[in-house]
Motif scaffolding. Structure first.
Motif, mmCIF file in Angstrom:
data_model
loop_
_atom_site.group_PDB
_atom_site.id
_atom_site.type_symbol
_atom_site.label_atom_id
_atom_site.label_comp_id
_atom_site.label_asym_id
_atom_site.label_seq_id
_atom_site.Cartn_x
_atom_site.Cartn_y
_atom_site.Cartn_z
ATOM 1 N N ARG A 151 -4.386 5.547 -1.698
ATOM 2 C CA ARG A 151 -3.196 5.035 -1.014
ATOM 3 C C ARG A 151 -3.381 5.070 0.495
ATOM 4 O O ARG A 151 -3.043 4.102 1.208
ATOM 5 N N LYS A 152 -3.927 6.176 1.002
ATOM 6 C CA LYS A 152 -4.134 6.303 2.442
ATOM 7 C C LYS A 152 -5.102 5.242 2.944
ATOM 8 O O LYS A 152 -4.876 4.613 3.993
ATOM 9 N N ALA A 194 -5.751 2.342 1.581
ATOM 10 C CA ALA A 194 -5.094 1.028 1.509
ATOM 11 C C ALA A 194 -4.108 0.853 2.657
ATOM 12 O O ALA A 194 -3.989 -0.241 3.233
ATOM 13 N N MET A 195 -3.406 1.922 2.994
ATOM 14 C CA MET A 195 -2.454 1.847 4.111
ATOM 15 C C MET A 195 -3.180 1.607 5.432
ATOM 16 O O MET A 195 -2.723 0.805 6.258
ATOM 17 N N ALA A 237 0.832 -1.208 0.000
ATOM 18 C CA ALA A 237 0.000 0.000 0.000
ATOM 19 C C ALA A 237 0.863 1.253 0.000
ATOM 20 O O ALA A 237 0.553 2.247 -0.675
ATOM 21 N N MET A 238 1.955 1.213 0.721
ATOM 22 C CA MET A 238 2.858 2.369 0.758
ATOM 23 C C MET A 238 3.463 2.658 -0.608
ATOM 24 O O MET A 238 3.798 3.806 -0.920
ATOM 25 N N LEU A 283 1.979 2.429 -3.452
ATOM 26 C CA LEU A 283 0.995 2.894 -4.424
ATOM 27 C C LEU A 283 1.302 4.327 -4.848
ATOM 28 O O LEU A 283 1.875 5.109 -4.085
ATOM 29 N N PRO A 284 0.884 4.708 -6.081
ATOM 30 C CA PRO A 284 1.158 6.075 -6.562
ATOM 31 C C PRO A 284 0.413 7.129 -5.745
ATOM 32 O O PRO A 284 -0.649 6.863 -5.185
ATOM 33 N N LYS A 285 0.994 8.329 -5.692
ATOM 34 C CA LYS A 285 0.389 9.420 -4.924
ATOM 35 C C LYS A 285 0.573 10.744 -5.667
ATOM 36 O O LYS A 285 0.944 11.765 -5.081
ATOM 37 N N GLU A 297 -5.349 9.452 -6.070
ATOM 38 C CA GLU A 297 -4.352 8.437 -5.767
ATOM 39 C C GLU A 297 -3.914 8.519 -4.303
ATOM 40 O O GLU A 297 -3.720 7.483 -3.641
ATOM 41 N N LYS A 298 -3.786 9.721 -3.811
ATOM 42 C CA LYS A 298 -3.391 9.897 -2.411
ATOM 43 C C LYS A 298 -4.445 9.327 -1.472
ATOM 44 O O LYS A 298 -4.120 8.672 -0.472
#
Length: 212
Positions: free
Chosen positions: A106-107, A109-110, A92-93, A95-97, A102-103
């Protein structure tokens, strides 16, 4: 890493743990401690069965051996599950941001990865805690020639519970879901208290450990 941790030789597992690889870490090692605790408990029960001196507890020891075997198998599986949950967070970290979408993804998923990384060791701690009454039985009524193995089982179970709990706590520190954090914090605190008390109770059964 394609090879499952549970399928490694002892030497290979130890070497990988000592390397700069992010996993296995304390969570997987705690699961390993739990599986060894269950294995030792089952061994003492097995060494009691079939002995004339212990005929009165033979049925009980057969039940203990079966229960310990089930816990051993479950905890062996947790060795890989713990590392897998950590790898989920690491993925997860990565992942694109680049965009707001995307951010946000990603958050999310983290956060999900962190929850998984807390749930797995909590399950390890809960499973390992189920060994204590079995270990107490073999120390109290099992083959006295193997009492030290039962005592080591109690110590290993305590380490599994406390170690897994620490891995829960470190992940809770980064989780934003307050209800989740409160629930798992309470579960870990109860398990820690149980483990410390159970080990002390089992140690009190033997002259070898009463001064520890």
């Amino acid at each position: 890493m394609s090879e499952k941790l549970k399928e490694m030789s002892v030497a290979a597992f130890v070497d990988l743990t000592a390397s700069d690889a992010p996993a296995p870490g304390g969570g997987s090692v705690s699961a390993l401690f739990g599986s060894l605790s269950a294995a030792l408990t089952g061994m003492v029960a097995g060494l009691t069965v079939g002995k004339k001196k212990y005929v009165e507890v033979e049925a009980e020891m057969r039940e203990v051996a079966a229960a310990a075997e089930a816990l051993k198998k479950e905890l062996v599986e947790e060795i890989d599950r713990d590392s897998d949950s950590f790898n989920e967070f690491m993925a997860a970290m990565a992942l694109p941001k680049n965009t707001d979408e995307e951010k946000a993804a990603r958050k999310a998923a983290m956060q999900n990865g962190l929850k998984s990384a807390a749930k797995v060791p909590c399950h390890v701690a809960e499973t390992a805690a189920r060994i204590f009454p079995l270990a107490k039985t073999v120390v109290e009524r099992g083959n006295t020639n193997a009492v030290t193995d039962g005592l080591v089982a109690a110590m290993a179970a305590r380490t599994a519970v406390i170690g897994a709990g620490l891995n829960v706590k470190i992940n809770l520190a980064s989780i934003e879901d307050e209800d989740f954090v409160a629930e798992y914090s309470a579960r870990v605190a109860a398990l820690e208290e149980q483990a410390i008390a159970a080990e002390r109770e089992i140690f009190a059964l033997s002259e070898l450990t009463r001064e520890i």
